[in-house]
Every structure is written in C-alpha cells, then in structure tokens.
Design a protein around this motif. Structure first.
Motif, PDB file in Angstrom:
ATOM      1  N   UNK A  39       0.858  -1.184   0.000  1.00 35.35           N
ATOM      2  CA  UNK A  39       0.000   0.000   0.000  1.00 35.35           C
ATOM      3  C   UNK A  39       0.892   1.231   0.000  1.00 35.35           C
ATOM      4  N   UNK A  40       0.893   1.946  -1.124  1.00 27.65           N
ATOM      5  CA  UNK A  40       1.746   3.125  -1.250  1.00 27.65           C
ATOM      6  C   UNK A  40       1.115   4.381  -0.705  1.00 27.65           C
ATOM      7  N   UNK A  41      -0.201   4.443  -0.768  1.00 30.27           N
ATOM      8  CA  UNK A  41      -0.923   5.569  -0.166  1.00 30.27           C
ATOM      9  C   UNK A  41      -2.379   5.187   0.004  1.00 30.27           C
ATOM     10  N   UNK A  42      -3.107   6.005   0.755  1.00 27.19           N
ATOM     11  CA  UNK A  42      -4.515   5.779   1.047  1.00 27.19           C
ATOM     12  C   UNK A  42      -5.270   7.099   0.851  1.00 27.19           C
ATOM     13  N   UNK A  43      -6.560   6.998   0.555  1.00 30.30           N
ATOM     14  CA  UNK A  43      -7.354   8.210   0.395  1.00 30.30           C
ATOM     15  C   UNK A  43      -8.801   7.946   0.777  1.00 30.30           C
ATOM     16  N   UNK A  44      -9.411   8.955   1.413  1.00 38.76           N
ATOM     17  CA  UNK A  44     -10.835   8.909   1.741  1.00 38.76           C
ATOM     18  C   UNK A  44     -11.616   9.651   0.659  1.00 38.76           C
ATOM     19  N   UNK A  45     -12.712   9.055   0.208  1.00 36.14           N
ATOM     20  CA  UNK A  45     -13.542   9.586  -0.866  1.00 36.14           C
ATOM     21  C   UNK A  45     -12.649  10.137  -1.976  1.00 36.14           C
ATOM     22  N   UNK A  46     -11.840   9.246  -2.571  1.00 31.75           N
ATOM     23  CA  UNK A  46     -10.825   9.675  -3.539  1.00 31.75           C
ATOM     24  C   UNK A  46     -11.411  10.149  -4.868  1.00 31.75           C
ATOM     25  N   UNK A  47     -10.636  10.989  -5.540  1.00 26.58           N
ATOM     26  CA  UNK A  47     -10.977  11.339  -6.920  1.00 26.58           C
ATOM     27  C   UNK A  47     -10.565  10.173  -7.812  1.00 26.58           C
ATOM     28  N   UNK A  48     -11.062  10.168  -9.027  1.00 27.68           N
ATOM     29  CA  UNK A  48     -10.768   9.069  -9.948  1.00 27.68           C
ATOM     30  C   UNK A  48     -10.430   9.613 -11.318  1.00 27.68           C
ATOM     31  N   UNK A  49      -9.343   9.105 -11.888  1.00 29.18           N
ATOM     32  CA  UNK A  49      -8.958   9.443 -13.256  1.00 29.18           C
ATOM     33  C   UNK A  49      -8.710   8.139 -13.999  1.00 29.18           C
ATOM     34  N   UNK A  50      -9.403   7.890 -15.094  1.00 23.53           N
ATOM     35  CA  UNK A  50      -9.184   6.635 -15.833  1.00 23.53           C
ATOM     36  C   UNK A  50      -7.769   6.600 -16.407  1.00 23.53           C
ATOM     37  N   UNK A  51      -7.190   5.401 -16.451  1.00 21.49           N
ATOM     38  CA  UNK A  51      -5.853   5.252 -17.024  1.00 21.49           C
ATOM     39  C   UNK A  51      -5.933   5.392 -18.547  1.00 21.49           C
ATOM     40  N   UNK A  52      -4.766   5.547 -19.161  1.00 22.87           N
ATOM     41  CA  UNK A  52      -4.726   5.652 -20.620  1.00 22.87           C
ATOM     42  C   UNK A  52      -5.297   4.395 -21.276  1.00 22.87           C
ATOM     43  N   UNK A  53      -5.017   3.232 -20.672  1.00 22.41           N
ATOM     44  CA  UNK A  53      -5.552   1.977 -21.210  1.00 22.41           C
ATOM     45  C   UNK A  53      -7.067   1.933 -21.128  1.00 22.41           C
ATOM     46  N   UNK A  54      -7.609   2.417 -20.018  1.00 24.46           N
ATOM     47  CA  UNK A  54      -9.064   2.426 -19.862  1.00 24.46           C
ATOM     48  C   UNK A  54      -9.710   3.346 -20.888  1.00 24.46           C
ATOM     49  N   UNK A  55      -9.090   4.496 -21.141  1.00 22.23           N
ATOM     50  CA  UNK A  55      -9.626   5.433 -22.139  1.00 22.23           C
ATOM     51  C   UNK A  55      -9.535   4.824 -23.534  1.00 22.23           C
ATOM     52  N   UNK A  56      -8.443   4.129 -23.810  1.00 19.40           N
ATOM     53  CA  UNK A  56      -8.260   3.506 -25.118  1.00 19.40           C
ATOM     54  C   UNK A  56      -9.276   2.386 -25.344  1.00 19.40           C
ATOM     55  N   UNK A  57      -9.540   1.584 -24.281  1.00 15.58           N
ATOM     56  CA  UNK A  57     -10.482   0.463 -24.418  1.00 15.58           C
ATOM     57  C   UNK A  57     -11.922   0.937 -24.562  1.00 15.58           C
ATOM     58  N   UNK A  58     -12.297   1.947 -23.768  1.00 16.57           N
ATOM     59  CA  UNK A  58     -13.687   2.410 -23.748  1.00 16.57           C
ATOM     60  C   UNK A  58     -13.746   3.931 -23.785  1.00 16.57           C
ATOM     61  N   UNK A  59     -13.349   4.551 -24.903  1.00 19.46           N
ATOM     62  CA  UNK A  59     -13.320   6.019 -24.970  1.00 19.46           C
ATOM     63  C   UNK A  59     -14.696   6.655 -24.771  1.00 19.46           C
ATOM     64  N   UNK A  60     -15.740   6.007 -25.260  1.00 14.71           N
ATOM     65  CA  UNK A  60     -17.085   6.548 -25.122  1.00 14.71           C
ATOM     66  C   UNK A  60     -17.506   6.669 -23.660  1.00 14.71           C
ATOM     67  N   UNK A  61     -16.927   5.838 -22.828  1.00 14.99           N
ATOM     68  CA  UNK A  61     -17.280   5.797 -21.415  1.00 14.99           C
ATOM     69  C   UNK A  61     -16.330   6.619 -20.541  1.00 14.99           C
ATOM     70  N   UNK A  62     -15.048   6.606 -20.883  1.00 13.15           N
ATOM     71  CA  UNK A  62     -14.039   7.156 -19.976  1.00 13.15           C
ATOM     72  C   UNK A  62     -13.373   8.451 -20.409  1.00 13.15           C
TER      73      UNK A  62
END
Length: 209
Positions: free
Chosen positions: A106-129
């Motif tokens: 565990x490198x870090x922890x966060x409460x109610x964290x923000x989320x940014x899709x990875x480049x792979x996630x955007x490439x796989x599902x651009x319409x969604x991410x």
C-alpha cells in the motif's frame, strides 16, 4: 505488469480459511454511517449473501499479521490478524486479462478519492471514460467509492487499487478493470486496519496449479 512465476509461487500463502461467527450482529456491520463526508445508508443484510459479508474467520497462513491477501478466484479478501485469525471480505475482481497478480504494498490511502481513468481504460472504452480524463471528484457517484488503497511496487504506482464501489451488485463477480472492489462499508473497515507500507498479495487461478 508481470511477475515471475517463481516469485509468485514464493509469495503464495499456505492457508486454510474457515467460517467462524464472531458472535456480533451482522446487520450492525452494515448500519447507516451518517458521519461520513457523504453519509452511507444502511445496507439491508438480506441483500448480501452470507459468504460475502464481513466476517472474522480462522485463517492459517505464512503471511504475517497486517498482510492483505486477495484470493481472486474465490472473490475474497483477507486481512491477516494475530493468532491464526483474519477478517474476510467479499470482493469484486478484474475481468479476464485485466487482473493484477503477485505482491505489492500500500503506497498511499485516500478517503472519498478522486478518480482518473488510465490511458488503457480510455483507449479500451473512450465513449465511457474519455470525458473523465481530467478526473472525477470524490463522492457517491465516483467509481472508487468511500476509500481507496493504492498498490505500489518498487516505488511505482501499479495503477491497481483496493477501493469501494457505487456498484455493490458487482461484489462476488469478475467485472472490474482489474482493481479489487469492496462494499463501501467494508472498505471503510479495511481502511481503518491497513497502514501505508503493508504488504498485499494477489493470488490468481494459475497459482493453484
């Protein structure tokens, strides 16, 4: 993001997990949490399969207390405790080909964290991410849920997380983008136990051969 078979084998726990009731009222584990930044409603206990509910169990393992063990095929996560015990949680895991395997921390922890899709996630599902490429603030609609624990290896972020979810119906299934999902009530509990630097071991099906 690979790990040698030899390294994975040495990282595997020798364990036997069993169900043993803690004697507590299971509904209390999923009661309303009004003091959260984004208050959580009570989860009806009859909507959670007994095997997916947070439960303290007997758990024999070679891993030291404080280790998190994710048994991907079984859709279970164990937080190793003292005296041959562990806290067991039901989880959702990555779809085939997207799952993390091996050891991290565990490198870090966060409460109610923000989320940014990875480049792979955007490439796989651009319409969604693609629309979230700039990030999504934390909150009840954020896919990381109430808490996130970020998995690192060798000082680098692996981009895999253990996190909450706004899709509790995904618990017990393999349908995520590789991360480990937990019910928000459960991830809050695990977050309170886990420290930055704690070891995480993720077992995949191939490790059982």
């Amino acid at each position: 993001m690979s790990i040698s078979r030899r390294g994975l084998i040495f990282g595997l726990p020798l364990f036997l997990a069993g169900c043993s009731a803690t004697g507590m009222n299971p509904q209390a584990d999923y009661a309303a949490v009004p003091d959260e930044k984004f208050p959580l409603k009570q989860v009806p206990i009859d909507r959670i399969k007994p095997e997916l509910r947070r439960t303290e169990v007997a758990y024999e393992t070679s891993h030291k207390p404080g280790t998190v063990v994710v048994d991907t095929p079984a859709r279970r996560l164990y937080y190793v405790m003292e005296n041959g015990r562990a806290m067991r949680y039901g989880v959702g895991v990555g779809r085939a080909g997207l799952a993390f395997a091996g050891s991290a921390y565990v490198g870090r922890k966060a409460e109610w964290p923000s989320w940014t899709p990875t480049a792979n996630m955007i490439r796989r599902e651009p319409h969604k991410n693609l629309k979230y490429a700039g990030g999504m603030p934390g909150g009840p609609n954020n896919p990381l849920g109430a808490r996130a624990m970020y998995l690192y290896r060798g000082g680098n972020d692996t981009h895999f997380r253990i996190h909450g979810t706004n899709q509790p119906q995904s618990i017990g299934h393999a349908m995520s983008s590789g991360c480990v999902r937990m019910m928000n009530h459960d991830v809050i509990d695990l977050y309170s136990r886990v420290k930055v630097g704690d070891r995480v071991v993720v077992i995949q099906e191939t490790a059982r051969v």
